[in-house]
Design a protein around this motif. Structure first.
Motif, PDB file in Angstrom:
ATOM      1  N   VAL A  12       0.837  -1.202   0.000  1.00 36.50           N
ATOM      2  CA  VAL A  12       0.000   0.000   0.000  1.00 36.50           C
ATOM      3  C   VAL A  12       0.871   1.252   0.000  1.00 36.50           C
ATOM      4  O   VAL A  12       0.624   2.208  -0.750  1.00 36.50           O
ATOM      5  CB  VAL A  12      -0.948   0.004   1.216  1.00 36.50           C
ATOM      6  N   LEU A  13       1.907   1.255   0.864  1.00 37.03           N
ATOM      7  CA  LEU A  13       2.793   2.422   0.947  1.00 37.03           C
ATOM      8  C   LEU A  13       3.506   2.655  -0.384  1.00 37.03           C
ATOM      9  O   LEU A  13       3.651   3.802  -0.820  1.00 37.03           O
ATOM     10  CB  LEU A  13       3.828   2.216   2.061  1.00 37.03           C
ATOM     11  N   LEU A  14       3.934   1.583  -1.017  1.00 40.15           N
ATOM     12  CA  LEU A  14       4.624   1.700  -2.297  1.00 40.15           C
ATOM     13  C   LEU A  14       3.691   2.282  -3.355  1.00 40.15           C
ATOM     14  O   LEU A  14       4.075   3.192  -4.108  1.00 40.15           O
ATOM     15  CB  LEU A  14       5.143   0.336  -2.739  1.00 40.15           C
ATOM     16  N   ALA A  15       2.470   1.781  -3.417  1.00 40.17           N
ATOM     17  CA  ALA A  15       1.509   2.265  -4.403  1.00 40.17           C
ATOM     18  C   ALA A  15       1.155   3.731  -4.153  1.00 40.17           C
ATOM     19  O   ALA A  15       1.074   4.530  -5.090  1.00 40.17           O
ATOM     20  CB  ALA A  15       0.250   1.402  -4.358  1.00 40.17           C
ATOM     21  N   GLN A  16       0.973   4.090  -2.890  1.00 39.18           N
ATOM     22  CA  GLN A  16       0.629   5.473  -2.581  1.00 39.18           C
ATOM     23  C   GLN A  16       1.800   6.409  -2.848  1.00 39.18           C
ATOM     24  O   GLN A  16       1.604   7.547  -3.277  1.00 39.18           O
ATOM     25  CB  GLN A  16       0.179   5.580  -1.121  1.00 39.18           C
ATOM     26  N   GLY A  17       3.020   5.928  -2.588  1.00 39.02           N
ATOM     27  CA  GLY A  17       4.201   6.738  -2.878  1.00 39.02           C
ATOM     28  C   GLY A  17       4.325   7.032  -4.359  1.00 39.02           C
ATOM     29  O   GLY A  17       4.626   8.165  -4.764  1.00 39.02           O
ATOM     30  N   LYS A  18       4.091   6.028  -5.193  1.00 40.19           N
ATOM     31  CA  LYS A  18       4.138   6.218  -6.642  1.00 40.19           C
ATOM     32  C   LYS A  18       3.044   7.181  -7.096  1.00 40.19           C
ATOM     33  O   LYS A  18       3.266   8.035  -7.951  1.00 40.19           O
ATOM     34  CB  LYS A  18       3.979   4.867  -7.348  1.00 40.19           C
ATOM     35  N   TRP A  19       1.865   7.040  -6.515  1.00 42.39           N
ATOM     36  CA  TRP A  19       0.759   7.929  -6.864  1.00 42.39           C
ATOM     37  C   TRP A  19       1.072   9.380  -6.496  1.00 42.39           C
ATOM     38  O   TRP A  19       0.809  10.299  -7.265  1.00 42.39           O
ATOM     39  CB  TRP A  19      -0.504   7.467  -6.143  1.00 42.39           C
ATOM     40  N   LEU A  20       1.680   9.568  -5.313  1.00 40.46           N
ATOM     41  CA  LEU A  20       1.999  10.915  -4.864  1.00 40.46           C
ATOM     42  C   LEU A  20       3.037  11.567  -5.775  1.00 40.46           C
ATOM     43  O   LEU A  20       2.908  12.739  -6.139  1.00 40.46           O
ATOM     44  CB  LEU A  20       2.507  10.872  -3.419  1.00 40.46           C
ATOM     45  N   ARG A  21       4.059  10.802  -6.138  1.00 43.77           N
ATOM     46  CA  ARG A  21       5.088  11.354  -7.032  1.00 43.77           C
ATOM     47  C   ARG A  21       4.509  11.707  -8.396  1.00 43.77           C
ATOM     48  O   ARG A  21       4.939  12.670  -9.040  1.00 43.77           O
ATOM     49  CB  ARG A  21       6.241  10.343  -7.179  1.00 43.77           C
ATOM     50  N   LYS A  22       3.536  10.937  -8.847  1.00 40.16           N
ATOM     51  CA  LYS A  22       2.944  11.160 -10.168  1.00 40.16           C
ATOM     52  C   LYS A  22       1.982  12.341 -10.174  1.00 40.16           C
ATOM     53  O   LYS A  22       1.899  13.087 -11.164  1.00 40.16           O
ATOM     54  CB  LYS A  22       2.215   9.891 -10.623  1.00 40.16           C
ATOM     55  N   THR A  23       1.261  12.540  -9.094  1.00 39.32           N
ATOM     56  CA  THR A  23       0.188  13.535  -9.084  1.00 39.32           C
ATOM     57  C   THR A  23       0.543  14.830  -8.366  1.00 39.32           C
ATOM     58  O   THR A  23      -0.211  15.810  -8.479  1.00 39.32           O
ATOM     59  CB  THR A  23      -1.066  12.949  -8.411  1.00 39.32           C
ATOM     60  N   ALA A  24       1.633  14.853  -7.636  1.00 44.48           N
ATOM     61  CA  ALA A  24       1.975  16.042  -6.843  1.00 44.48           C
ATOM     62  C   ALA A  24       2.196  17.254  -7.745  1.00 44.48           C
ATOM     63  O   ALA A  24       2.783  17.152  -8.834  1.00 44.48           O
ATOM     64  CB  ALA A  24       3.230  15.770  -6.018  1.00 44.48           C
ATOM     65  N   LEU A 164       5.226  15.652   9.327  1.00 50.33           N
ATOM     66  CA  LEU A 164       4.745  15.003   8.103  1.00 50.33           C
ATOM     67  C   LEU A 164       3.474  14.201   8.331  1.00 50.33           C
ATOM     68  O   LEU A 164       2.773  13.866   7.363  1.00 50.33           O
ATOM     69  CB  LEU A 164       5.837  14.107   7.516  1.00 50.33           C
ATOM     70  N   HIS A 165       3.140  13.899   9.586  1.00 46.70           N
ATOM     71  CA  HIS A 165       1.902  13.158   9.855  1.00 46.70           C
ATOM     72  C   HIS A 165       0.668  14.011   9.580  1.00 46.70           C
ATOM     73  O   HIS A 165      -0.451  13.485   9.563  1.00 46.70           O
ATOM     74  CB  HIS A 165       1.885  12.665  11.305  1.00 46.70           C
ATOM     75  N   THR A 166       0.864  15.321   9.345  1.00 48.72           N
ATOM     76  CA  THR A 166      -0.258  16.195   8.983  1.00 48.72           C
ATOM     77  C   THR A 166      -0.213  16.608   7.514  1.00 48.72           C
ATOM     78  O   THR A 166      -0.998  17.467   7.099  1.00 48.72           O
ATOM     79  CB  THR A 166      -0.250  17.471   9.853  1.00 48.72           C
ATOM     80  N   LEU A 167       0.682  16.014   6.743  1.00 43.10           N
ATOM     81  CA  LEU A 167       0.916  16.431   5.364  1.00 43.10           C
ATOM     82  C   LEU A 167      -0.332  16.220   4.505  1.00 43.10           C
ATOM     83  O   LEU A 167      -0.717  15.083   4.217  1.00 43.10           O
ATOM     84  CB  LEU A 167       2.089  15.635   4.791  1.00 43.10           C
ATOM     85  N   PRO A 168      -0.980  17.290   4.043  1.00 43.88           N
ATOM     86  CA  PRO A 168      -2.232  17.132   3.293  1.00 43.88           C
ATOM     87  C   PRO A 168      -2.064  16.400   1.970  1.00 43.88           C
ATOM     88  O   PRO A 168      -3.008  15.736   1.511  1.00 43.88           O
ATOM     89  CB  PRO A 168      -2.698  18.579   3.063  1.00 43.88           C
ATOM     90  N   ALA A 169      -0.896  16.525   1.339  1.00 42.90           N
ATOM     91  CA  ALA A 169      -0.719  15.943   0.009  1.00 42.90           C
ATOM     92  C   ALA A 169      -0.657  14.426   0.028  1.00 42.90           C
ATOM     93  O   ALA A 169      -0.902  13.777  -0.998  1.00 42.90           O
ATOM     94  CB  ALA A 169       0.558  16.507  -0.630  1.00 42.90           C
ATOM     95  N   ALA A 170      -0.330  13.831   1.180  1.00 40.62           N
ATOM     96  CA  ALA A 170      -0.140  12.381   1.252  1.00 40.62           C
ATOM     97  C   ALA A 170      -1.396  11.702   1.792  1.00 40.62           C
ATOM     98  O   ALA A 170      -1.968  12.146   2.786  1.00 40.62           O
ATOM     99  CB  ALA A 170       1.052  12.058   2.147  1.00 40.62           C
ATOM    100  N   PRO A 171      -1.818  10.612   1.166  1.00 40.25           N
ATOM    101  CA  PRO A 171      -2.972   9.863   1.673  1.00 40.25           C
ATOM    102  C   PRO A 171      -2.574   8.992   2.869  1.00 40.25           C
ATOM    103  O   PRO A 171      -1.389   8.753   3.113  1.00 40.25           O
ATOM    104  CB  PRO A 171      -3.370   8.998   0.468  1.00 40.25           C
TER     105      PRO A 171
END
Length: 247
Positions: A12-24, A164-171
């Motif tokens: 899950v973390l890997l998939a979300q990390g890739k999504w964040l890098r792609k959409t940020a 970073l636990h409040t970072l809005p950009a990260a799911p």
């Protein structure tokens, strides 16, 4: 606990990390000068200049605001000129995306002049790239030693990691995991700083998500302003000789 979470949540973390890098949202570094001299309010001063060096990642480079006037290094130099009554010769060496190890390579690309005070802003990219806390501190120690030898740095302020636990950009759960990892790095940083009288710590734990830049990742203008004031207060209060220009 964190290692177990990484194992269990790995896919899950890997998939979300890739999504964040792609959409940020990709914001540029702040425009404007990266070196200069700030004079005290009385104008040109015959007092010896204070040499300031700021080194870091995208936050040091001013990502999130349009111009260096609104970022960290230039406002910090202005605060110090006012507080010390001395000219402040400042220089910024920063690049988006660098972690503590890559910052060493970045410094090697620049000719660094004399600097008495160093402010460092590194750590978020160490959290996102999973640099171990011990290696993170070792990299910062090497950076500090190199600049003490190369530029004559005497005093250093290390900026802590933001919440970073409040970072809005990260799911979630990526946001939770990055926050926990950032706290590990921050604890290691503070433990090292406590052992060296030449080092000081500037917290960013006060940063609130609704005050961030439009990318929901970098500081907003108000956060940069507070950060610059806090760093100036630490430098003035803690480092002997800064106020010697006030006569």
């Amino acid at each position: 606990m964190l290692l177990l979470s990484k194992i269990l949540l790995g896919p899950v973390l890997l998939a979300q990390g890739k999504w964040l890098r792609k959409t940020a949202l990709r914001l540029p570094e702040a425009a404007g000068p990266r070196l200069g001299v700030e004079l005290p309010p009385t104008g040109a001063s015959h007092n010896e200049p204070l040499n300031l060096l700021v080194v870091g990642d995208s936050s040091a480079a001013g990502v999130g605001v349009a111009h260096q006037e609104q970022a960290l290094a230039l406002p910090l130099a202005r605060h110090l000129a006012v507080r010390s009554g001395r000219p402040v010769a400042w220089r910024l060496v920063a690049q988006s995306g660098v972690n503590s190890l890559e910052a060493l390579a970045l410094l090697a690309q620049h000719e660094i002049g004399p600097a008495t005070v160093l402010v460092v802003a590194l750590g978020v990219n160490d959290a996102t790239s999973q640099v171990p806390p011990r290696q993170y501190v070792a990299n910062l120690k090497l950076l500090a030693e190199r600049l003490m030898h190369q530029a004559g740095v005497e005093h250093i302020v290390f900026t802590g990691l933001p919440p970073l636990h409040t970072l809005p950009a990260a799911p979630q759960p990526l946001r939770w995991y990055l926050g926990r990892y950032a706290r590990k790095l921050d604890r290691a940083l503070r433990a090292w700083i406590a052992q060296d009288p030449a080092l000081r710590y500037c917290s960013l734990q006060w940063a609130l998500p609704h005050e961030m830049a439009i990318d929901k990742f970098h500081p907003g203008q108000g956060q940069y302003a507070r950060w610059a004031r806090m760093a100036a207060e630490i430098i003035e209060a803690e480092f002997i000789g800064l106020s010697s220009g006030r006569d």
